[in-house]
Design an enzyme around this catalytic site. Structure first.
Site, mmCIF file in Angstrom:
data_model
loop_
_atom_site.group_PDB
_atom_site.id
_atom_site.type_symbol
_atom_site.label_atom_id
_atom_site.label_comp_id
_atom_site.label_asym_id
_atom_site.label_seq_id
_atom_site.Cartn_x
_atom_site.Cartn_y
_atom_site.Cartn_z
ATOM 1 N N SER A 106 0.811 -1.213 0.000
ATOM 2 C CA SER A 106 0.000 0.000 0.000
ATOM 3 C C SER A 106 0.849 1.270 0.000
ATOM 4 C CB SER A 106 -0.898 -0.001 1.248
ATOM 5 O OG SER A 106 -1.527 1.251 1.424
ATOM 6 N N TYR A 130 -2.288 5.667 -4.598
ATOM 7 C CA TYR A 130 -3.308 6.711 -4.579
ATOM 8 C C TYR A 130 -2.692 7.922 -5.273
ATOM 9 C CZ TYR A 130 -5.921 4.240 -0.898
ATOM 10 O OH TYR A 130 -6.642 3.327 -0.178
ATOM 11 N N THR A 156 -5.799 2.577 -7.212
ATOM 12 C CA THR A 156 -7.082 2.498 -6.504
ATOM 13 C C THR A 156 -7.993 3.608 -7.016
ATOM 14 O OG1 THR A 156 -6.105 1.496 -4.541
ATOM 15 C CG2 THR A 156 -8.217 2.611 -4.252
ATOM 16 N N LYS A 236 -8.039 -0.929 -9.470
ATOM 17 C CA LYS A 236 -8.730 -1.566 -8.345
ATOM 18 C C LYS A 236 -9.932 -0.727 -7.917
ATOM 19 C CE LYS A 236 -7.785 -2.828 -3.505
ATOM 20 N NZ LYS A 236 -8.513 -1.778 -2.774
ATOM 21 N N HIS A 260 -13.402 -1.917 -1.685
ATOM 22 C CA HIS A 260 -12.553 -1.412 -0.615
ATOM 23 C C HIS A 260 -12.921 -2.055 0.725
ATOM 24 C CE1 HIS A 260 -9.540 1.951 -0.606
ATOM 25 N NE2 HIS A 260 -9.563 1.667 0.685
ATOM 26 N N ARG A 315 -8.284 -8.175 5.227
ATOM 27 C CA ARG A 315 -8.316 -8.323 6.694
ATOM 28 C C ARG A 315 -7.684 -9.635 7.179
ATOM 29 N NH1 ARG A 315 -13.362 -5.897 5.451
ATOM 30 N NH2 ARG A 315 -13.575 -3.781 6.275
#
Length: 365
Positions: A106, A130, A156, A236, A260, A315
């Site tokens: 990320s 981003y 994203t 994404k 997301h 997660r």
């Protein structure tokens, strides 16, 4: 305590992580309907298993844009891994390499791109981007990702603003002082507040000028990204046939069907439901992947049957880290791998190439 399935890791993480960290990872937007629907939707899909197929020799490998991985589960981009484990994203990278799968790092990592790369040399890694208001920041990140050996760029598309995650608002969530958004240090000297304030807080769109994210990003920015790098671009956050068509038209190499983790617009479709529409629109022109709601090996099989080339876990990867760092995440991946292997065999498929739409049906309810 024996860790038998992914929900065991979830229970451990909930019990032992600080509440503010657990709430941040678990959060969905608004009522969390979409977050929960991502999981529930799999229960409406049933198998049509075939019997007396020779499944004595199984092959669960697949390829992502030509690069082989050991099984079709990668690690989705999530932020702030140090909230789950001290070594943060370095542990994530090592676990992914050990399991020979893809890790999407990320923008909001708590380790630098260079540290992630050095932690697991030769691993398959993509970088999630981003686009920020200050384009030079994004350009520099892309250049650093290329220099650090990342093999794909994941844009994203579903975060012009941060969704309203109620627990984070109540908790006043921000990173602890000793943790930094390592890839963005130095990018916000002009701001009076820390980058974590600007990037993590929920903002009312018409009231904010402070968030670093650029809400003016459009499809044409894919051409700008393409001008910066020859890396494959994967987009994404796609959920409709219209956007899938636009993605193909703008020359991306892959699409991740994603909402997301239900953290953005509440009330959208579960990703496994949106997958069908996207796959149909794409017609094999680019690879289609999925994240959201994968909790068992049989979920992976359902996603592949509906046309996903690979799935990514968000997660559950964090739960694995919270349990035992690199070792815990490897365990999560190994459980999914074993369950996927077994589900495939019980459904009558000896290799990934045999998985298809014939394998599943949607329940009539």
């Amino acid at each position: 305590m024996a860790m038998v399935c992914l929900s065991d890791f979830e229970a451990y993480a909930k019990k032992y992580l600080p509440k503010i960290a657990w709430d941040f990872f678990a959060a969905g937007a608004d009522d969390c309907s979409t977050r929960d629907e991502n999981i529930l939707a799999y229960k409406r899909i049933h198998f049509r298993p075939r019997m007396l197929q020779d499944v004595s020799m199984m092959d669960i490998r697949t390829k992502l844009l030509g690069t082989e991985i050991s099984f079709p589960v990668g690690i989705a981009p999530t932020g702030f891994h140090q909230l789950a484990w001290p070594d943060g994203e370095k542990s994530t990278a090592r676990a992914a390499k050990a399991m020979n799968t893809c890790y999407i790092a990320s923008t909001y990592s708590t380790c630098t791109l260079e540290e992630i790369s050095a932690a697991a040399p030769g691993g398959l890694r993509w970088f999630q981007l981003y686009i920020h208001r200050n384009r030079a920041v994004s350009q520099q990140l892309v250049q650093r990702a290329v220099a650090s050996g990342f093999q794909g760029l994941v844009l994203t598309a579903d975060l012009p603003y941060t969704g309203k995650r109620r627990d984070d608002v109540r908790n006043g969530f921000r990173l602890p002082p000793h943790m930094k958004l390592k890839n963005l240090e130095g990018a916000f000297e002009v701001c009076k507040m820390s980058p974590s304030f600007h990037l993590l807080r929920w903002h009312v769109p018409h009231k904010t000028k402070t968030t670093g994210l650029d809400p003016s990003v459009t499809w044409n920015d894919i051409y700008w990204l393409r001008s910066l790098t020859h890396l494959p671009i994967i987009i994404k956050g796609i959920l409709t046939k219209e956007d899938a068509e636009l993605a193909v038209r703008h020359g991306v190499q892959g699409i991740i069907v994603s909402n997301h983790g239900g953290r953005q617009l509440d009330g959208g479709p579960a990703t496994i439901d949106a997958l069908v529409e996207v796959v149909e629109a794409v017609q094999g022109r680019v690879e289609v992947y999925l994240d959201g709601g994968i909790r068992k090996g049989s979920d992976v099989l359902k996603a592949l049957a509906l046309g996903a080339k690979c799935v990514f876990i968000g997660r559950p990867a964090l739960w694995g880290l919270a349990y035992k760092g690199e070792e815990g995440l490897q365990e999560v991946l190994r459980i999914l791998q074993d369950e996927f292997h077994l589900s495939m065999a019980l459904a009558g498929c000896a290799s990934v190439s045999e998985i298809g739409r014939h394998l599943v049906q949607f329940s009539k309810l």
